[in-house]
Motif scaffolding. Structure first.
Motif, PDB file in Angstrom:
ATOM      1  N   HIS A 131      45.984  22.200  59.101  1.00 20.77           N
ATOM      2  CA  HIS A 131      44.640  22.646  59.880  1.00 20.77           C
ATOM      3  C   HIS A 131      43.987  21.717  60.320  1.00 20.77           C
ATOM      4  O   HIS A 131      43.009  20.726  59.714  1.00 20.77           O
ATOM      5  N   LYS A 132      43.113  21.696  62.039  1.00 17.65           N
ATOM      6  CA  LYS A 132      42.591  21.462  62.707  1.00 17.65           C
ATOM      7  C   LYS A 132      41.215  21.433  62.428  1.00 17.65           C
ATOM      8  O   LYS A 132      40.035  20.273  62.216  1.00 17.65           O
ATOM      9  N   GLN A 133      40.550  22.429  61.724  1.00 14.46           N
ATOM     10  CA  GLN A 133      39.667  22.731  61.012  1.00 14.46           C
ATOM     11  C   GLN A 133      39.573  22.013  59.730  1.00 14.46           C
ATOM     12  O   GLN A 133      38.093  21.246  58.933  1.00 14.46           O
ATOM     13  N   SER A 134      40.318  21.667  59.341  1.00 16.98           N
ATOM     14  CA  SER A 134      40.489  21.098  57.682  1.00 16.98           C
ATOM     15  C   SER A 134      40.211  19.484  58.103  1.00 16.98           C
ATOM     16  O   SER A 134      39.674  18.502  57.167  1.00 16.98           O
ATOM     17  N   ARG A 135      40.905  19.472  59.116  1.00 14.82           N
ATOM     18  CA  ARG A 135      40.789  18.065  59.631  1.00 14.82           C
ATOM     19  C   ARG A 135      39.280  17.878  59.793  1.00 14.82           C
ATOM     20  O   ARG A 135      38.579  16.170  59.426  1.00 14.82           O
ATOM     21  N   LYS A 136      38.713  18.429  60.706  1.00 13.60           N
ATOM     22  CA  LYS A 136      37.559  18.142  61.177  1.00 13.60           C
ATOM     23  C   LYS A 136      36.356  18.089  59.752  1.00 13.60           C
ATOM     24  O   LYS A 136      35.228  17.230  59.663  1.00 13.60           O
ATOM     25  N   PHE A 137      36.759  18.597  58.565  1.00 12.60           N
ATOM     26  CA  PHE A 137      35.743  18.727  57.808  1.00 12.60           C
ATOM     27  C   PHE A 137      36.544  17.625  56.809  1.00 12.60           C
ATOM     28  O   PHE A 137      35.423  16.274  56.557  1.00 12.60           O
ATOM     29  N   LEU A 138      37.686  16.980  56.491  1.00 14.04           N
ATOM     30  CA  LEU A 138      37.811  15.481  56.126  1.00 14.04           C
ATOM     31  C   LEU A 138      37.092  14.746  56.865  1.00 14.04           C
ATOM     32  O   LEU A 138      37.375  13.738  56.600  1.00 14.04           O
ATOM     33  N   GLU A 139      37.323  14.496  58.189  1.00 12.32           N
ATOM     34  CA  GLU A 139      37.019  13.446  58.898  1.00 12.32           C
ATOM     35  C   GLU A 139      35.502  13.208  58.433  1.00 12.32           C
ATOM     36  O   GLU A 139      34.729  11.822  58.857  1.00 12.32           O
ATOM     37  N   CYS A 140      34.599  14.775  58.617  1.00 14.15           N
ATOM     38  CA  CYS A 140      33.174  14.759  58.828  1.00 14.15           C
ATOM     39  C   CYS A 140      32.655  13.751  57.412  1.00 14.15           C
ATOM     40  O   CYS A 140      32.088  13.114  57.034  1.00 14.15           O
ATOM     41  N   VAL A 141      33.393  14.582  56.095  1.00 14.57           N
ATOM     42  CA  VAL A 141      32.778  13.798  54.739  1.00 14.57           C
ATOM     43  C   VAL A 141      33.345  12.293  54.557  1.00 14.57           C
ATOM     44  O   VAL A 141      33.168  11.699  54.280  1.00 14.57           O
ATOM     45  N   ASN A 142      34.822  11.601  55.545  1.00 10.61           N
ATOM     46  CA  ASN A 142      34.777  10.007  55.940  1.00 10.61           C
ATOM     47  C   ASN A 142      33.385   9.177  56.372  1.00 10.61           C
ATOM     48  O   ASN A 142      33.679   8.918  56.343  1.00 10.61           O
ATOM     49  N   ASP A 143      33.708  10.035  57.929  1.00 13.97           N
ATOM     50  CA  ASP A 143      32.581  10.203  58.755  1.00 13.97           C
ATOM     51  C   ASP A 143      31.190   9.413  57.393  1.00 13.97           C
ATOM     52  O   ASP A 143      30.549   8.322  57.868  1.00 13.97           O
ATOM     53  N   ASN A 144      30.633   9.687  57.160  1.00 13.40           N
ATOM     54  CA  ASN A 144      29.478  10.077  55.812  1.00 13.40           C
ATOM     55  C   ASN A 144      29.811   9.124  54.382  1.00 13.40           C
ATOM     56  O   ASN A 144      29.294   9.150  53.323  1.00 13.40           O
ATOM     57  N   PHE A 145      31.020   8.785  53.916  1.00 11.61           N
ATOM     58  CA  PHE A 145      31.442   7.668  52.990  1.00 11.61           C
ATOM     59  C   PHE A 145      30.851   8.434  52.382  1.00 11.61           C
ATOM     60  O   PHE A 145      30.299   8.265  50.437  1.00 11.61           O
ATOM     61  N   LEU A 146      31.954  10.157  51.529  1.00 12.51           N
ATOM     62  CA  LEU A 146      30.978  10.855  50.754  1.00 12.51           C
ATOM     63  C   LEU A 146      32.981  10.305  49.459  1.00 12.51           C
ATOM     64  O   LEU A 146      33.469  10.570  50.221  1.00 12.51           O
ATOM     65  N   LEU A 147      31.803  10.954  48.550  1.00 11.82           N
ATOM     66  CA  LEU A 147      33.216  11.220  47.833  1.00 11.82           C
ATOM     67  C   LEU A 147      33.917  12.193  47.087  1.00 11.82           C
ATOM     68  O   LEU A 147      32.776  13.297  46.885  1.00 11.82           O
ATOM     69  N   GLN A 148      34.641  13.015  46.770  1.00 10.02           N
ATOM     70  CA  GLN A 148      34.703  14.708  46.776  1.00 10.02           C
ATOM     71  C   GLN A 148      35.927  14.216  44.608  1.00 10.02           C
ATOM     72  O   GLN A 148      36.904  13.253  44.193  1.00 10.02           O
ATOM     73  N   VAL A 149      34.511  14.737  44.181  1.00 15.27           N
ATOM     74  CA  VAL A 149      35.122  14.430  42.503  1.00 15.27           C
ATOM     75  C   VAL A 149      35.846  15.474  42.075  1.00 15.27           C
ATOM     76  O   VAL A 149      36.019  15.614  40.636  1.00 15.27           O
ATOM     77  N   ILE A 150      36.250  16.679  42.308  1.00 12.51           N
ATOM     78  CA  ILE A 150      36.888  17.298  41.064  1.00 12.51           C
ATOM     79  C   ILE A 150      38.398  16.946  41.692  1.00 12.51           C
ATOM     80  O   ILE A 150      38.648  17.287  43.239  1.00 12.51           O
ATOM     81  N   GLU A 151      38.942  17.260  40.662  1.00  9.71           N
ATOM     82  CA  GLU A 151      40.338  16.726  40.942  1.00  9.71           C
ATOM     83  C   GLU A 151      41.535  17.645  40.430  1.00  9.71           C
ATOM     84  O   GLU A 151      42.468  17.540  40.152  1.00  9.71           O
ATOM     85  N   ASP A 152      40.696  18.673  40.087  1.00  9.60           N
ATOM     86  CA  ASP A 152      41.789  20.112  39.469  1.00  9.60           C
ATOM     87  C   ASP A 152      41.845  21.288  41.066  1.00  9.60           C
ATOM     88  O   ASP A 152      40.354  21.078  40.930  1.00  9.60           O
ATOM     89  N   PRO A 153      42.776  21.800  40.762  1.00 10.22           N
ATOM     90  CA  PRO A 153      42.491  23.147  41.275  1.00 10.22           C
ATOM     91  C   PRO A 153      41.503  24.089  40.486  1.00 10.22           C
ATOM     92  O   PRO A 153      41.245  24.318  39.588  1.00 10.22           O
TER      93      PRO A 153
END
Length: 191
Positions: free
Chosen positions: A74-96
């Motif tokens: 989804h577009k909103q999720s892609r924008k969030f992912l873009e924000c995470v990447n643009d700010n060089f953030l790491l997502q550390v949770i691996e499981d649902p």
């Protein structure tokens, strides 16, 4: 009109002399949150990510993001992912964390700052998993065997110039996708 994010809290944890402060954020993003509130949240995340150490946790309600492939439907999720990447953030949770989806996240701007992440079952009648983790400071620095580039110090003008000098048509001519990727990656890392 510019909406503000509905539910977020930011605190500065004072570090010992020389250790630096940690910015900690907790956020709940409702699934129906509008684009204006999302943009305001992304501005907050951008400002906080410029700190020396950031830990941002919460329920961001983007179940369609695949963190392994860095993709979203989804577009909103892609924008969030873009924000995470643009700010060089790491997502550390691996499981649902909720019914097979990864809604609850821990984001950080410093590898090794967050560790010992465990899902601990649900609390009361909640259908979300509790997430337990530690913020690691000088006592135990995690050492990664992965080499990462610090794009915050990059000279993007020089970078663009170096990559622009390569005759890509000739360099990639007659190559398959895998060979082209390896050639591009080699030139990218060299630059």
């Amino acid at each position: 009109m510019d909406e503000e994010p509905k539910e977020s809290l930011w605190v500065r944890i004072k570090g010992r002399a020389g250790a630096g402060d940690i910015i900690a954020g907790v956020c709940y993003r409702p699934p129906d949150q509008g684009d204006g509130a999302d943009e305001a949240l992304y501005r907050q995340i951008g400002a906080a990510s410029r700190s020396q150490a950031l830990v941002l946790m919460g329920d961001f309600n983007h179940p369609d993001i695949c963190w392994r492939d860095n993709t979203a439907e989804h577009k909103q999720s892609r924008k969030f992912l873009e924000c995470v990447n643009d700010n060089f953030l790491l997502q550390v949770i691996e499981d649902p964390t909720r019914r097979g989806a990864m809604l609850d996240l821990i984001l950080t701007n410093k590898e090794g700052l967050v560790g010992d992440v465990k899902l601990k079952g649900s609390l009361g009648c909640s259908d979300h998993e509790m997430v337990e983790f530690g913020i690691l400071r000088a006592a135990r620095r995690a050492r990664s065997k992965l080499t990462t580039l610090d794009f915050r110090r990059a000279d993007f003008g020089l970078f663009r110039d170096l990559l622009g000098r390569i005759p890509w048509d000739k360099a990639l001519e007659g190559r398959g996708a895998q060979d082209s990727w390896l050639i591009f990656k080699g030139h990218l890392l060299q630059a």
